[in-house]
Design an enzyme around this catalytic site. Structure first.
Site, PDB file in Angstrom:
ATOM      1  N   GLU A   1       9.641 -67.321 -63.902  1.00 23.32           N
ATOM      2  CA  GLU A   1       8.673 -67.617 -64.213  1.00 23.32           C
ATOM      3  C   GLU A   1      10.009 -67.985 -65.757  1.00 23.32           C
ATOM      4  OE1 GLU A   1       6.580 -69.018 -64.482  1.00 23.32           O
ATOM      5  OE2 GLU A   1       5.747 -68.800 -62.159  1.00 23.32           O
TER       6      GLU A   1
ATOM      7  N   TYR B   1       0.793 -66.463 -70.879  1.00 24.72           N
ATOM      8  CA  TYR B   1       1.000 -67.413 -70.214  1.00 24.72           C
ATOM      9  C   TYR B   1       1.751 -66.887 -68.754  1.00 24.72           C
ATOM     10  CZ  TYR B   1       3.283 -70.367 -66.436  1.00 24.72           C
ATOM     11  OH  TYR B   1       4.220 -70.542 -65.043  1.00 24.72           O
TER      12      TYR B   1
ATOM     13  N   ASP C   1       0.348 -73.920 -66.835  1.00 18.82           N
ATOM     14  CA  ASP C   1       1.218 -74.501 -67.437  1.00 18.82           C
ATOM     15  C   ASP C   1       1.129 -75.628 -67.418  1.00 18.82           C
ATOM     16  OD1 ASP C   1       1.631 -75.300 -64.860  1.00 18.82           O
ATOM     17  OD2 ASP C   1       3.701 -74.482 -64.500  1.00 18.82           O
TER      18      ASP C   1
END
Length: 300
Positions: free
Chosen positions: A45, A128, A146
């Protein structure tokens, strides 16, 4: 608009086709495999922010081989993280990942925490990333927004071509409304919508013939109206401070000993921009100045 008013269907009617499509077409990516664990998910990520998968893959594999657990990364100087980051871009992400690894080692015994609040409390972790790790690594129910997911929701549910430049409260509300109730299914939905945006509902040249929810897509049903919002800014690189910073860091990554100012001066002709880029790297903690006009990647 909401999902219900735009498509005149319930969120549940979107879940089965999108998740079914994902089961058949998802890419076999190393961070999706069970052996990746939560640390592998977290590393991916960080690396995938603003960086395409094909550039991330080789760096991710090398990173996980060298630092298979957070404690392994935490034991090395932060400059080694910057060095291993290579040409992924936005190298402050490497420092943030190193800081997160240190915090995980110190606060959580070296295991990536599963609680969303604990993830959010780690340095360098935003909303996020916390949601993505909790969802993809631990199968929890979180809205994971996203760029790809936001575009899918903008088109399928809201009927517009592109989402706003920055995530809005309305988008978050819509994402929560579209979440399946069951944790495991919600986590699958998060991954599936992300993949749909990456492979089919792309920013340009979307392939509606391959989309499992084309018949319900509000944007398609409206005739694909053109984007009416603020102009979408394309990213430039050539000639920018980012390019200069990248060249300066490349010299330091390749050096095994501190480098003199002259070695950095050689990579960019314009002295004012070069000095500004170097000052920025020092200010960001990516470069450590030493006595005698020498520079190195940070050791602490």
């Amino acid at each position: 608009m909401t999902a219900m008013t735009a498509t005149q269907t319930s969120p549940a009617s979107l879940h089965t086709p999108v998740i079914g499509w994902f089961e058949q077409h998802a890419r076999d990516l190393p961070w999706r495999r069970p052996e990746a664990g939560a640390w592998g998910v977290m590393v991916s990520e960080f690396m995938l922010q603003q960086t395409p998968v094909n550039r991330v893959l080789p760096v991710y594999e090398q990173w996980m081989t060298r630092w298979p657990r957070p404690a392994d990364l935490a034991a090395d100087p932060p400059g080694e993280a910057v060095r291993a980051w290579g040409r992924l871009g936005y190298p402050r992400r490497a420092l943030r990942l190193h800081g997160a690894a240190q915090a995980i080692t110190e606060r959580h015994g070296g295991d990536v925490p599963s609680e969303h609040a604990q993830l959010l409390a780690l340095p360098g972790i935003g909303e996020y990333t916390a949601a993505a790790v909790a969802s993809f690594a631990y199968g929890q129910r979180h809205a994971v927004l996203d760029t790809n997911v936001r575009r899918v929701f903008a088109r399928a549910a809201t009927g517009i071509q592109y989402p706003p430049n920055a995530t809005t409260a309305a988008e978050r509300k819509l994402a929560r409304a579209l979440l399946p109730e069951e944790d495991e299914r919600a986590a699958r939905w998060a991954a599936a919508t992300m993949e749909l945006g990456a492979l089919v509902c792309t920013a340009k040249n979307e392939d509606c013939t391959r989309c499992p929810i084309a018949s319900q897509c509000a944007w398609r049903l409206a005739g694909k109206p053109a984007h009416q919002g603020p102009p979408r800014r394309g990213q430039t690189y050539a000639g920018t401070d980012r390019q200069v910073r990248g060249r300066l860091l490349a010299v330091l990554r390749e050096a095994v000993t501190p480098v003199p100012q002259s070695a950095l001066d050689a990579v960019w002709d314009e002295p004012v921009q070069r000095a500004r880029a170097l000052d920025g790297l020092v200010s960001d903690g990516l470069v450590e100045p030493l006595a005698g006009g020498l520079y190195r990647l940070p050791l602490s």
